[in-house]
Design a protein around this motif. Structure first.
Motif, PDB file in Angstrom:
ATOM      1  N   LEU A   7      -7.537   4.864  -3.273  1.00  0.00           N
ATOM      2  CA  LEU A   7      -6.262   4.589  -3.936  1.00  0.00           C
ATOM      3  C   LEU A   7      -6.545   3.899  -5.275  1.00  0.00           C
ATOM      4  CD1 LEU A   7      -3.424   5.218  -2.832  1.00  0.00           C
ATOM      5  CD2 LEU A   7      -3.356   2.887  -1.911  1.00  0.00           C
ATOM      6  N   ARG A  33       0.954   4.388  -2.579  1.00  0.00           N
ATOM      7  CA  ARG A  33       0.787   5.813  -2.197  1.00  0.00           C
ATOM      8  C   ARG A  33       1.967   6.650  -2.699  1.00  0.00           C
ATOM      9  NH1 ARG A  33       0.125   3.603   3.173  1.00  0.00           N
ATOM     10  NH2 ARG A  33      -2.066   3.016   3.446  1.00  0.00           N
ATOM     11  N   ALA A  68      -7.381   0.524   0.871  1.00  0.00           N
ATOM     12  CA  ALA A  68      -7.245   1.166  -0.440  1.00  0.00           C
ATOM     13  C   ALA A  68      -8.573   1.775  -0.873  1.00  0.00           C
ATOM     14  CB  ALA A  68      -6.754   0.136  -1.465  1.00  0.00           C
ATOM     15  N   LEU A  91       0.837  -1.213   0.000  1.00  0.00           N
ATOM     16  CA  LEU A  91       0.000   0.000   0.000  1.00  0.00           C
ATOM     17  C   LEU A  91       0.867   1.256   0.000  1.00  0.00           C
ATOM     18  CD1 LEU A  91      -2.920  -0.654   2.532  1.00  0.00           C
ATOM     19  CD2 LEU A  91      -3.085  -0.340   0.057  1.00  0.00           C
ATOM     20  N   PHE A 142      -3.870   0.872  -6.976  1.00  0.00           N
ATOM     21  CA  PHE A 142      -3.541  -0.350  -6.236  1.00  0.00           C
ATOM     22  C   PHE A 142      -4.538  -1.449  -6.596  1.00  0.00           C
ATOM     23  CE2 PHE A 142      -4.169  -3.148  -2.529  1.00  0.00           C
ATOM     24  CZ  PHE A 142      -2.865  -3.562  -2.302  1.00  0.00           C
TER      25      PHE A 142
END
Ligand code: SF4
Length: 378
Positions: free
Chosen positions: A162, A129, A157, A125, A165
């Motif tokens: 996000l 980022r 996520a 993760l 991902f």
């Protein structure tokens, strides 16, 4: 050290070994499968098989997550890194699993693919980022022990929005594999009982093993990973066999309950659902034996995000991993064990992880014949 030293006590091991030798009936054989690679490793490392009478045989099962990963699944991950320029993250052992064209994730990395070893889903993760302009894919493998952290990462996520991902989900299920083994067993591998997994059982509990006792009449004893845990479980299995009983017993009561970790089970259920089927190395295609992301998490599913269909690939012809994972053969039955195939140069997946049967046998020299020392004469 508390909870370690007392489970490695040599004198206690001798006592349990003597009990096993006394209670194992000489008139019959006991064929016991340790499902889990952690137990395979412990049996090799501590020489447990050498402490058992010849009629008590341990058979290695398919419970090493790296070992059961078929070549086609590693190929998918390599394609993500090479064709889509994704940052491919995974656990260390997975990097060395042989793939097609003499590749592995490690070799693909050496040829320029951006493959990164991570210690946890949180590492993956963080990479996502830190690299918003790149796609980051976590190759998620393993049994029920490693599934909850993957589920947590997907939830995180989603909560963070996000968008770069995703996971390539190869999480598999222990009870389904045990069912598959027993289906094989109808033909070729008679078993008298199972040493049940340790870490997996802390998550799923002992309840999912009850059908193996009730429906198949196979005793299951869940055991910890220390040598005395394993030996005590073997003794408990022998007692069940002698009594004609088939029950689920729990030697690992310091960590396993009947219900398991309900919170972890809930998180997994929130994020994943059953695949219709999944190909395992050695077991073939097993129905409802693996997980995929639920539709609400489809944006994090690498198989939907990228065009990397699964293509089945046969194992190296010389490799006996399939038969070993089914309990039909032992590592030393493979013609290239310890010669062309070693932990430094694994030809098959069972030589990769320390939990793999071939790697465990090779590392601890359990395949070597004990030299016969001639008695001195005068
Ligand atoms: S020794 Fe290597 S090639 Fe042979 S079965 Fe084991 S992993 Fe496969």
């Amino acid at each position: 050290m508390k909870y370690v030293d007392e489970f490695r006590d040599g004198e206690l091991a001798k006592t349990i070994a003597a009990n096993i030798a006394r209670e194992a009936a000489p008139s019959r054989d006991y064929r016991l499968m340790e499902f889990c690679g952690g137990h395979t490793h412990a049996i090799s490392r501590y020489g447990i098989a050498d402490l058992l009478p010849p009629n008590v045989r341990m058979i290695h099962g398919p419970g090493c997550p790296v070992c059961v990963l078929p070549i086609g699944r590693v190929d998918q991950a390599i394609r993500l890194a090479r064709e889509y320029n994704a940052i491919l993250c995974t656990y260390a052992d997975t990097m060395r699993v042989p793939a097609s064209d003499s590749l592995s994730l490690m070799r693909a990395k050496a040829r320029g693919a951006d493959v990164r070893m991570v210690y946890s889903t949180q590492d993956a993760l963080k990479i996502a980022r830190d690299n918003p302009e790149r796609e980051v894919v976590f190759l998620a493998i393993g049994f029920e022990t490693t599934t909850p952290p993957t589920a947590v990462a997907v939830k995180q996520a989603a909560a963070e929005g996000l968008k770069n991902f995703s996971i390539l989900c190869d999480h598999v299920l222990t009870p389904a594999a045990m069912h598959a083994i027993l289906a094989v067993e109808q033909g070729s591998v008679p078993l008298d009982g199972f040493v049940g997994p340790a870490h997996v059982s802390t998550v799923i509990g002992s309840k999912p093993y009850e059908p193996f006792a009730d429906d198949y009449h196979k005793p299951v004893v869940i055991a910890g990973f220390e040598p005395l845990d394993v030996m005590q479980a073997i003794l408990m299995l022998i007692r069940q066999v002698n009594d004609g009983r088939a029950a689920v017993e729990n030697e690992f009561t310091r960590a396993v309950t009947r219900e398991g970790n309900l919170k972890a089970q809930q998180i997994v259920d929130d994020v994943f659902e059953l695949r219709d089927d999944f190909e395992w190395r050695g077991l073939g295609t097993v129905p409802t034996s693996a997980l995929k992301l639920r539709p609400e998490y489809a944006a994090f599913d690498a198989e939907q995000k990228f065009a990397v269909d699964y293509v089945a690939v046969p194992d190296n012809k010389a490799c006996e991993c399939g038969a070993i994972l089914r309990g039909e053969k032992r590592p030393q039955d493979c013609k290239i064990f310890g010669t062309a195939c070693t932990p430094d140069n694994p030809v098959g997946s069972c030589m990769v992880s320390s939990e793999g049967a071939c790697a465990a046998h090779y590392t601890y020299g359990r395949f070597r014949e004990i030299p016969v020392v001639a008695e001195a004469t005068c």
